[in-house]
Design a protein around this motif. Structure first.
Motif, PDB file in Angstrom:
ATOM      1  N   VAL A  73     -12.997   1.039   0.110  1.00  0.00           N
ATOM      2  CA  VAL A  73     -12.261   1.993   0.922  1.00  0.00           C
ATOM      3  C   VAL A  73     -13.084   3.267   1.117  1.00  0.00           C
ATOM      4  CG1 VAL A  73     -10.022   1.121   0.171  1.00  0.00           C
ATOM      5  CG2 VAL A  73     -11.100   2.986  -1.111  1.00  0.00           C
TER       6      VAL A  73
ATOM      7  N   ASP B 149     -10.836  -4.256  -2.558  1.00  0.00           N
ATOM      8  CA  ASP B 149     -11.147  -3.691  -1.244  1.00  0.00           C
ATOM      9  C   ASP B 149     -12.042  -2.465  -1.388  1.00  0.00           C
ATOM     10  OD1 ASP B 149      -9.542  -5.564  -0.005  1.00  0.00           O
ATOM     11  OD2 ASP B 149      -7.798  -4.239   0.135  1.00  0.00           O
TER      12      ASP B 149
ATOM     13  N   ALA C 100      -9.199   1.172   3.882  1.00  0.00           N
ATOM     14  CA  ALA C 100     -10.195   0.155   4.218  1.00  0.00           C
ATOM     15  C   ALA C 100     -10.398   0.095   5.731  1.00  0.00           C
ATOM     16  CB  ALA C 100      -9.761  -1.208   3.687  1.00  0.00           C
TER      17      ALA C 100
ATOM     18  N   THR D 107      -7.349  -5.065  -5.825  1.00  0.00           N
ATOM     19  CA  THR D 107      -7.584  -5.851  -4.613  1.00  0.00           C
ATOM     20  C   THR D 107      -9.052  -6.137  -4.363  1.00  0.00           C
ATOM     21  OG1 THR D 107      -7.819  -3.935  -3.147  1.00  0.00           O
ATOM     22  CG2 THR D 107      -5.570  -4.725  -3.588  1.00  0.00           C
TER      23      THR D 107
ATOM     24  N   LYS E  37       0.802  -1.229   0.000  1.00  0.00           N
ATOM     25  CA  LYS E  37       0.000   0.000   0.000  1.00  0.00           C
ATOM     26  C   LYS E  37       0.831   1.274   0.000  1.00  0.00           C
ATOM     27  CE  LYS E  37      -3.675  -2.508   2.342  1.00  0.00           C
ATOM     28  NZ  LYS E  37      -4.642  -2.561   3.445  1.00  0.00           N
TER      29      LYS E  37
ATOM     30  N   ASP F 249      -0.260   4.085  -2.942  1.00  0.00           N
ATOM     31  CA  ASP F 249      -1.442   3.815  -3.745  1.00  0.00           C
ATOM     32  C   ASP F 249      -2.535   4.739  -3.216  1.00  0.00           C
ATOM     33  OD1 ASP F 249      -4.089   2.617  -4.359  1.00  0.00           O
ATOM     34  OD2 ASP F 249      -2.913   1.028  -5.286  1.00  0.00           O
TER      35      ASP F 249
ATOM     36  N   ASP G  98      -4.583   3.293   6.318  1.00  0.00           N
ATOM     37  CA  ASP G  98      -5.200   2.255   5.494  1.00  0.00           C
ATOM     38  C   ASP G  98      -6.661   2.659   5.281  1.00  0.00           C
ATOM     39  OD1 ASP G  98      -6.685  -0.055   4.746  1.00  0.00           O
ATOM     40  OD2 ASP G  98      -5.204  -1.376   5.660  1.00  0.00           O
TER      41      ASP G  98
ATOM     42  N   LEU H 285      -5.733   2.939  -1.756  1.00  0.00           N
ATOM     43  CA  LEU H 285      -5.560   2.076  -0.589  1.00  0.00           C
ATOM     44  C   LEU H 285      -5.098   2.839   0.645  1.00  0.00           C
ATOM     45  CD1 LEU H 285      -3.863  -1.031  -2.256  1.00  0.00           C
ATOM     46  CD2 LEU H 285      -6.265  -0.762  -1.594  1.00  0.00           C
TER      47      LEU H 285
ATOM     48  N   HIS I  56     -11.184  -0.754  -4.940  1.00  0.00           N
ATOM     49  CA  HIS I  56      -9.889  -0.792  -5.615  1.00  0.00           C
ATOM     50  C   HIS I  56      -9.929  -1.768  -6.778  1.00  0.00           C
ATOM     51  CE1 HIS I  56      -5.562  -1.457  -6.244  1.00  0.00           C
ATOM     52  NE2 HIS I  56      -5.423  -0.244  -5.743  1.00  0.00           N
TER      53      HIS I  56
END
Length: 313
Positions: free
Chosen positions: A218, A216, A134, A214, A44, A290, A132, A293, A211
């Protein structure tokens, strides 16, 4: 709530990489662009420390890490352009904290990567906190996440050269109204030129994003930075004395135009910062993140601090 961050950026040194401590050594590391891309998605954020990079040796490194360097068009932070799509990271007063955010998450398009370079570390403070995204989303109360499910509406009042906030010329890096109108039409933003030459822009955007690699979900909006409650009581009160809510340089509501409660904004701002890990800069450090992320901010500092930033899709 457990506020202990469970993630931190990966620090890479010449010793770790088995190369000489120089810009040439760093180029050997980042020249494997596929490996760096995989590592960035996994970690990340990557910090490159101890390579002795200086401003005059920065461009080749940026060319490897940012294959398509972007201009800061429609950016809302005060910056100065210092090179080929290279900018000062912010010129917000040094005594204030800049809360967590993903760069240009309010816009129709945003950079996928950001690269920060510490040309000169502050005397004290000045860390770049990273969170992070997420984890930030997961840290919010269910009530807050559900309230933002319909997205948010951003409004900008961009003056014509004199006023609070940024001008439309600085924001879009042009003095050509036609170029601005083409850009805003392409991004499906609502806009209107005002009698005093200023420009009002409205956009409805989602509050979260997924994302592309991934999968994910976020937290991905700047509601806490665009809302008066996120500025602190004194600043918000001072602005309220001179401007109505509709006249602020930037403001935000829920997508349907209803107000966002102050308590929601304070929770969002504070939990983003609670989960942050500080990147304490050494002169010559670089950090690649990123932008989906990881969110970023800035701690207060003393002395002279110069951190440059560039971005890429």
């Amino acid at each position: 709530m457990n506020t202990t961050p469970s993630w931190s950026p990966l620090v890479i040194t010449p010793q770790d990489a088995g190369v000489e401590a120089s810009a040439a050594g760093l180029l050997r590391v980042v020249g494997d662009t596929a490996a760096i891309s995989d590592q960035l998605v996994k970690e990340k954020a990557l910090i490159f420390r101890g390579f002795g990079v200086a401003e005059e040796t920065l461009d080749p490194v940026m060319d490897e890490l940012l294959p398509n360097r972007l201009a800061y068009v429609h950016g809302n932070s005060p910056r100065t352009k210092v090179g080929k799509n290279v900018y000062t990271s912010t010129e917000y007063p040094q005594e204030f904290t800049i809360s967590m955010h993903n760069e240009m998450s309010y816009a129709a398009a945003w950079p996928a990567r950001l690269l920060f370079f510490c040309q000169k570390a502050a005397a004290t403070g000045g860390a770049t906190p990273v969170t992070d995204s997420a984890l930030w989303l997961a840290s919010l109360d269910d009530e807050v996440r559900e309230a933002f499910g319909g997205g948010v509406r951003y409004q900008q009042n961009l003056h014509d050269g004199l006023g609070l906030g940024k001008s439309w010329q600085d924001t879009f890096e042009t003095s050509d109204r036609g170029v601005v109108e083409e850009f805003l039409t392409r991004t499906e933003a609502e806009y209107a030129w005002q009698r005093d030459g200023s420009l009002r822009v409205r956009q409805i955007r989602p509050a979260t994003a997924v994302h592309p690699v991934t999968g994910d979900e976020v937290w991905f909006n700047q509601s806490d930075q665009w809302h008066p409650a996120g500025l602190g009581d004194d600043t918000a009160a001072a602005l309220a004395q001179i401007l109505s809510a509709d006249e602020l340089p930037q403001s935000v509501t829920f997508a349907d135009g209803s107000p966002i409660p102050d308590a929601y904004i304070l929770q969002i701002r504070d939990r983003g910062l609670e989960h942050a890990r500080d990147c304490d800069w050494n002169t010559g450090d670089l950090m690649l993140i990123d932008n989906m992320l990881v969110s970023h901010g800035r701690r207060p500092f003393t002395g002279t601090r110069r951190v440059l930033v560039a971005m890429s899709d």
